[in-house]
Design a protein around this motif. Structure first.
Motif, PDB file in Angstrom:
ATOM      1  N   HIS A 146      29.222  30.535   1.984  1.00  0.00           N
ATOM      2  CA  HIS A 146      29.142  31.415   0.816  1.00  0.00           C
ATOM      3  C   HIS A 146      27.810  31.303   0.081  1.00  0.00           C
ATOM      4  CE1 HIS A 146      30.409  27.504  -0.565  1.00  0.00           C
ATOM      5  NE2 HIS A 146      30.230  27.831  -1.820  1.00  0.00           N
ATOM      6  N   ILE A 147      27.057  30.239   0.360  1.00  0.00           N
ATOM      7  CA  ILE A 147      25.697  30.107  -0.177  1.00  0.00           C
ATOM      8  C   ILE A 147      24.670  30.492   0.883  1.00  0.00           C
ATOM      9  CG2 ILE A 147      23.987  28.477  -1.075  1.00  0.00           C
ATOM     10  CD1 ILE A 147      26.309  26.881  -2.286  1.00  0.00           C
ATOM     11  N   GLY A 148      24.878  30.039   2.103  1.00  0.00           N
ATOM     12  CA  GLY A 148      23.930  30.285   3.180  1.00  0.00           C
ATOM     13  C   GLY A 148      23.776  31.750   3.551  1.00  0.00           C
ATOM     14  N   VAL A 149      24.883  32.489   3.574  1.00  0.00           N
ATOM     15  CA  VAL A 149      24.797  33.908   3.935  1.00  0.00           C
ATOM     16  C   VAL A 149      23.971  34.694   2.901  1.00  0.00           C
ATOM     17  CG1 VAL A 149      26.144  36.042   4.175  1.00  0.00           C
ATOM     18  CG2 VAL A 149      26.831  33.973   5.420  1.00  0.00           C
ATOM     19  N   PRO A 150      24.204  34.503   1.590  1.00  0.00           N
ATOM     20  CA  PRO A 150      23.318  35.174   0.632  1.00  0.00           C
ATOM     21  C   PRO A 150      21.853  34.787   0.788  1.00  0.00           C
ATOM     22  CG  PRO A 150      25.299  34.402  -0.483  1.00  0.00           C
ATOM     23  CD  PRO A 150      25.353  33.859   0.917  1.00  0.00           C
ATOM     24  N   LEU A 151      21.579  33.504   1.046  1.00  0.00           N
ATOM     25  CA  LEU A 151      20.190  33.083   1.245  1.00  0.00           C
ATOM     26  C   LEU A 151      19.575  33.766   2.460  1.00  0.00           C
ATOM     27  CD1 LEU A 151      20.446  29.251   0.458  1.00  0.00           C
ATOM     28  CD2 LEU A 151      19.295  31.001  -0.922  1.00  0.00           C
ATOM     29  N   THR A 152      20.372  33.921   3.526  1.00  0.00           N
ATOM     30  CA  THR A 152      19.877  34.616   4.718  1.00  0.00           C
ATOM     31  C   THR A 152      19.529  36.065   4.387  1.00  0.00           C
ATOM     32  OG1 THR A 152      21.165  33.210   6.204  1.00  0.00           O
ATOM     33  CG2 THR A 152      20.446  35.332   7.067  1.00  0.00           C
ATOM     34  N   LEU A 153      20.421  36.739   3.684  1.00  0.00           N
ATOM     35  CA  LEU A 153      20.170  38.140   3.324  1.00  0.00           C
ATOM     36  C   LEU A 153      18.926  38.270   2.453  1.00  0.00           C
ATOM     37  CD1 LEU A 153      23.817  39.279   2.585  1.00  0.00           C
ATOM     38  CD2 LEU A 153      22.383  40.058   4.457  1.00  0.00           C
ATOM     39  N   LEU A 154      18.751  37.333   1.524  1.00  0.00           N
ATOM     40  CA  LEU A 154      17.612  37.403   0.623  1.00  0.00           C
ATOM     41  C   LEU A 154      16.300  37.041   1.310  1.00  0.00           C
ATOM     42  CD1 LEU A 154      19.271  35.895  -2.573  1.00  0.00           C
ATOM     43  CD2 LEU A 154      18.635  38.288  -2.187  1.00  0.00           C
TER      44      LEU A 154
END
Length: 423
Positions: free
Chosen positions: A129-137
């Motif tokens: 839930h933290i890593g996926v947003p960081l990937t998108l950003l």
């Protein structure tokens, strides 16, 4: 502060990070707090080190003149910013989940698609839930597409990650006995992982399907659009072959051999090749990508050391992947020792699954069986057994393994890779 107001500042940033040690010039630092730490106390220091902006969730640390902004929840703001950014992107995103092989498949897909496109993809195992947003950003205007790995150990997690990543294509590597405790058993695993299918179906997106997997076939039914491989009537057909312990595939009489071991990696190669062909990449380039991808992440990795062949698969383990590893390893030529570590997060099934796995190891007649971890130690009454990797290392210092081949396979928490230097 809301995401729409903040977005122009984000577009000026080099990167987004949650690690105060990695804050560089023009970065955005999300200062997460927990029971034992409060990164908001480092906000001023991050700005002094060149950060463009800092997001904190304690109002007393806000300083708008220095671009230190307060939000009620750093996590919610990170996810909302990622969703807002995703909506601005005009590129296809491939979502990937499954019980086994997610990271390896992601890496190979990236290698194949990179033969033609500029592809962003999940770094390491930033798949939550933290890593996926960081990937998108981390997706920038120069990227043509992205591959986003999504991990979960409870139901509804994949659904949440899909709502953030909003994939256009999706693939589930398999359904195995992983995280049984969190998912509530094997049926819970199937339900939880299938949340990716639910999202893709509800939004008319494309599903990649291994038609040799009955669960994938059942869960997708007659759905369209889809990309299929595995059967004679599938969009793409591949044949399995192996060469000196390495797995490969044949497509239209042309071979590509990887640097991965194990037949279980065949479907991972097929998935990557299918996506490559779908996106118009010729097989010669797919072959180049497969043959030049070198695993370095302790997943199905072969290392030659002092005349021995070491198979390193120490990043994760569950009953499904462990069984596949043992069956693959027994096919190696020469004497064989297995060092297997506990399979974690199995809940009430733990004792039974460790007993079953140990019985399989004994039936396969390896020259030596060594187990590491409390779960294996409680059921291992006939082979060498150690409570942890530290104890294993002490044994290895005084007792050299004689076998020509050594398999190290265990859950991340056992850290079997620490013993490599002593083999």
């Amino acid at each position: 502060m809301n995401t729409e107001q903040f977005y122009p500042l984000f577009l000026q940033a080099e990167k987004v990070t949650i690690d105060s040690r990695k804050v560089g010039k023009n970065d955005i630092f999300f200062a997460f707090s927990g029971d034992n730490f409060n990164a908001a106390t480092l906000a001023g220091q991050a700005i002094d080190n060149g950060a463009l902006a800092v997001i904190v969730e304690q109002e007393e640390f806000e300083n708008k003149l220095k671009n230190i902004f307060y939000v009620p929840s750093t996590l919610d703001f990170l996810q909302d910013l990622a969703i807002y950014h995703r909506k601005q992107l005009q590129i296809p995103i491939i979502g990937l989940t499954g019980s086994n092989g997610k990271t390896t498949t992601k890496e190979i897909i990236h290698a194949v698609l990179s033969e033609k496109f500029h592809v962003q993809y999940t770094s390491g195992n930033l798949n939550n839930h933290i890593g996926v947003p960081l990937t998108l950003l981390s997706i920038r205007p120069e990227h043509d597409m992205a591959v986003v790995e999504m991990g979960a150990n409870h139901q509804k997690e994949i659904g949440l990650l899909c709502s953030i990543a909003q994939p256009d294509f999706g693939y589930i590597t398999n359904f195995g006995k992983a995280h049984l405790e969190g998912f509530g058993g094997f049926e819970g695993v199937i339900k939880g992982k299938s949340e990716l299918y639910d999202y893709l179906k509800n939004n008319g997106k494309t599903i990649l399907i291994n038609e040799n997997d009955p669960v994938q076939v059942e869960k997708t039914g007659s759905y369209s659009p889809k990309i299929t491989f595995g059967k004679e009537q599938s969009d793409y057909q591949f044949e399995l072959f192996s060469e000196e312990n390495f797995v490969g595939l044949i497509y239209e009489c042309r071979k590509a051999v990887s640097k991965l071991t194990g037949e279980y990696n065949f479907t991972n190669l097929c998935a990557a090749a299918s996506l490559g062909l779908h996106f118009g990449i010729g097989f010669d380039k797919i072959k180049h990508a497969i043959e030049n991808y070198t695993p370095t992440n302790m997943r199905s990795q072969i290392v030659k050391k002092e005349g021995k062949i070491l198979v390193l698969d120490t990043y994760n383990a569950n009953p499904s992947s462990m069984t596949a590893s043992l069956h693959n390893f027994i096919t190696f030529d020469g004497s064989k020792t297995i060092i297997i570590g506990d399979m974690l997060e199995l809940g009430d099934e733990s004792e039974k699954e460790h007993q079953t796995l140990l019985k399989l190891a004994e039936e396969l007649s390896f020259e030596q069986i060594i187990t590491v971890g409390k779960n294996f130690k409680s059921v291992n009454h006939s082979s060498l057994s150690f409570e942890d990797t530290t104890a294993l290392i002490e044994y290895l210092k005084a007792n050299k393994i004689q076998s020509e081949n050594v398999l190290l396979k265990g859950s991340r928490g056992i850290a079997l890779e620490k013993s490599i230097d002593f083999i």
